[in-house]
Motif scaffolding. Structure first.
Motif, PDB file in Angstrom:
ATOM      1  N   ALA A   1      -2.663  12.309   0.194  1.00 40.05           N
ATOM      2  CA  ALA A   1      -2.468  12.310  -1.313  1.00 40.05           C
ATOM      3  C   ALA A   1      -3.459  12.698  -2.129  1.00 40.05           C
ATOM      4  O   ALA A   1      -3.180  13.226  -3.359  1.00 40.05           O
ATOM      5  CB  ALA A   1      -1.891  10.899  -1.743  1.00 40.05           C
TER       6      ALA A   1
ATOM      7  N   PRO B   1      -2.497   4.350   7.003  1.00 42.23           N
ATOM      8  CA  PRO B   1      -2.571   4.335   5.362  1.00 42.23           C
ATOM      9  C   PRO B   1      -3.769   5.089   5.103  1.00 42.23           C
ATOM     10  O   PRO B   1      -3.944   5.837   3.912  1.00 42.23           O
ATOM     11  CB  PRO B   1      -2.672   2.834   5.193  1.00 42.23           C
TER      12      PRO B   1
ATOM     13  N   ARG C   1      -6.552   8.565 -10.516  1.00 47.20           N
ATOM     14  CA  ARG C   1      -5.881   8.548  -8.901  1.00 47.20           C
ATOM     15  C   ARG C   1      -6.592   9.044  -7.890  1.00 47.20           C
ATOM     16  O   ARG C   1      -6.632   8.556  -6.747  1.00 47.20           O
ATOM     17  CB  ARG C   1      -4.532   9.067  -9.279  1.00 47.20           C
TER      18      ARG C   1
ATOM     19  N   TRP D   1       0.901  -1.208   0.161  1.00 42.30           N
ATOM     20  CA  TRP D   1      -0.092   0.171  -0.076  1.00 42.30           C
ATOM     21  C   TRP D   1       0.903   1.184   0.012  1.00 42.30           C
ATOM     22  O   TRP D   1       0.433   2.471  -0.590  1.00 42.30           O
ATOM     23  CB  TRP D   1      -0.946  -0.005   1.286  1.00 42.30           C
ATOM     24  N   ASP D   2       1.994   1.444   0.574  1.00 43.28           N
ATOM     25  CA  ASP D   2       2.937   2.335   0.647  1.00 43.28           C
ATOM     26  C   ASP D   2       3.497   2.860  -0.816  1.00 43.28           C
ATOM     27  O   ASP D   2       3.290   4.193  -1.151  1.00 43.28           O
ATOM     28  CB  ASP D   2       3.765   2.180   1.501  1.00 43.28           C
TER      29      ASP D   2
ATOM     30  N   GLN E   1      -2.756   8.774   5.099  1.00 43.42           N
ATOM     31  CA  GLN E   1      -1.948   8.959   4.041  1.00 43.42           C
ATOM     32  C   GLN E   1      -2.681   9.098   2.647  1.00 43.42           C
ATOM     33  O   GLN E   1      -2.421   9.786   1.732  1.00 43.42           O
ATOM     34  CB  GLN E   1      -0.584   7.980   3.818  1.00 43.42           C
ATOM     35  N   ALA E   2      -3.533   8.185   2.466  1.00 46.25           N
ATOM     36  CA  ALA E   2      -4.177   7.974   1.255  1.00 46.25           C
ATOM     37  C   ALA E   2      -5.117   9.227   0.808  1.00 46.25           C
ATOM     38  O   ALA E   2      -4.999   9.855  -0.128  1.00 46.25           O
ATOM     39  CB  ALA E   2      -4.998   6.873   1.090  1.00 46.25           C
TER      40      ALA E   2
ATOM     41  N   ILE F   1       0.137   4.067  -2.929  1.00 42.69           N
ATOM     42  CA  ILE F   1      -0.131   5.684  -2.486  1.00 42.69           C
ATOM     43  C   ILE F   1       1.091   6.452  -3.112  1.00 42.69           C
ATOM     44  O   ILE F   1       0.603   7.496  -3.816  1.00 42.69           O
ATOM     45  CB  ILE F   1      -0.155   5.726  -1.101  1.00 42.69           C
TER      46      ILE F   1
ATOM     47  N   LEU G   1      -7.178   6.685  -4.572  1.00 42.41           N
ATOM     48  CA  LEU G   1      -6.926   7.196  -3.304  1.00 42.41           C
ATOM     49  C   LEU G   1      -8.181   7.274  -2.503  1.00 42.41           C
ATOM     50  O   LEU G   1      -8.063   6.961  -1.130  1.00 42.41           O
ATOM     51  CB  LEU G   1      -6.087   8.456  -3.477  1.00 42.41           C
TER      52      LEU G   1
ATOM     53  N   GLY H   1       0.410   9.307  -6.424  1.00 41.83           N
ATOM     54  CA  GLY H   1       0.635  10.730  -6.121  1.00 41.83           C
ATOM     55  C   GLY H   1       1.566  11.528  -7.149  1.00 41.83           C
ATOM     56  O   GLY H   1       2.020  12.494  -7.181  1.00 41.83           O
TER      57      GLY H   1
ATOM     58  N   LEU I   1      -9.162   3.896  -1.452  1.00 40.68           N
ATOM     59  CA  LEU I   1      -8.235   3.359  -0.568  1.00 40.68           C
ATOM     60  C   LEU I   1      -8.263   3.696   1.129  1.00 40.68           C
ATOM     61  O   LEU I   1      -8.366   3.044   1.900  1.00 40.68           O
ATOM     62  CB  LEU I   1      -6.870   3.632  -0.916  1.00 40.68           C
ATOM     63  N   GLY I   2      -8.497   5.035   0.985  1.00 41.45           N
ATOM     64  CA  GLY I   2      -8.866   5.932   2.348  1.00 41.45           C
ATOM     65  C   GLY I   2      -9.851   5.307   3.147  1.00 41.45           C
ATOM     66  O   GLY I   2      -9.981   4.687   4.288  1.00 41.45           O
TER      67      GLY I   2
END
Length: 237
Positions: free
Chosen positions: A176, A169, A150, A119-120, A172-173, A123, A154, A127, A157-158
């Motif tokens: 981004a 995560p 994207r 996942w890192d 972070q998602a 993401i 994102l 970006g 994902l979030g």
């Protein structure tokens, strides 16, 4: 991925590698390779010439295309561009970074959460801008398509990470996604929900207030009722 495979990177400044070695590609050939990488079904020669050299006469544009094709068609023993009559296609042997990230995005939006070790990087890839620094007109629509893909990925994902209690995560998602489109509310709401779930009331309120001020400054509008309801019980009376 085999180190002997050719790789075209366009989610960064253009780079073409083969057998782990960076290949120097002339500018005209770079433009042709990048253009074909974005055309799933390939492109007719005339259309490619017109798109890539819009300020030239048809004769000059066709000559530029022939030159670029000669420069780009083969790298050592590898066929890079396939020609089928008047139609040009990027060879299936070329690994394009955008294609892999796009497919991962489709999987995410279908409900498949990436593995923790992936996942890192995903993401980070989402970006990235498409060919930063290039000013070609034909990239305007392609960049818009990529940005929409994207930001939705994102946000998805979030939401998935937030629902699973994976708050880092998720945050972070959402951050981004905000960087891609700071006006969209969804990513800001995800960040607020993460802060609330973690018990970080002050962070949730600050995120809301910052977004409200941003909207007022940019558009003279307020956040939605849905977003306001997230924090209304947290605000000091």
């Amino acid at each position: 991925m085999s180190t002997n495979r050719a790789r075209l990177e366009i989610l960064k400044p253009f780079e073409f590698t083969y057998a782990s070695n960076r290949i120097c590609v002339p500018l005209g050939a770079q433009r042709l390779l990048a253009f074909l990488a974005l055309q799933g079904d390939g492109a007719h020669r005339a259309a490619a010439a017109e798109q890539l050299w819009p300020d030239c006469t048809p004769f000059r544009a066709a000559a530029n295309l022939r030159s670029a094709l000669c420069q780009a068609r083969r790298v050592e023993s590898l066929t890079v561009i396939d020609c089928f009559g008047p139609r040009l296609l990027l060879s299936r042997s070329i690994n394009v970074d955008l294609h892999g990230v796009w497919e991962s995005g489709r999987q995410v939006m279908a409900g498949m959460t990436p593995l923790p070790e992936c996942w890192d990087a995903l993401i980070a890839d989402l970006g990235r801008e498409l060919l930063p620094g290039w000013a070609e007109d034909w990239l305007v629509l392609e960049r818009s398509r990529w940005d929409q893909m994207r930001v939705y990925t994102l946000e998805s994902l979030g939401q998935q990470f937030q629902a699973a209690g994976q708050y880092l995560p998720a945050l972070q998602a959402s951050l981004a996604a905000m960087a891609v489109d700071p006006l969209r509310e969804t990513a800001h709401r995800i960040a607020i929900e993460v802060h609330i779930a973690e018990g970080n009331v002050a962070s949730a309120i600050k995120r809301y207030q910052d977004y409200r001020s941003f909207l007022e400054r940019e558009l003279r509008v307020a956040p939605s009722i849905q977003m306001t309801q997230l924090v209304q019980d947290l605000m000091p009376t």
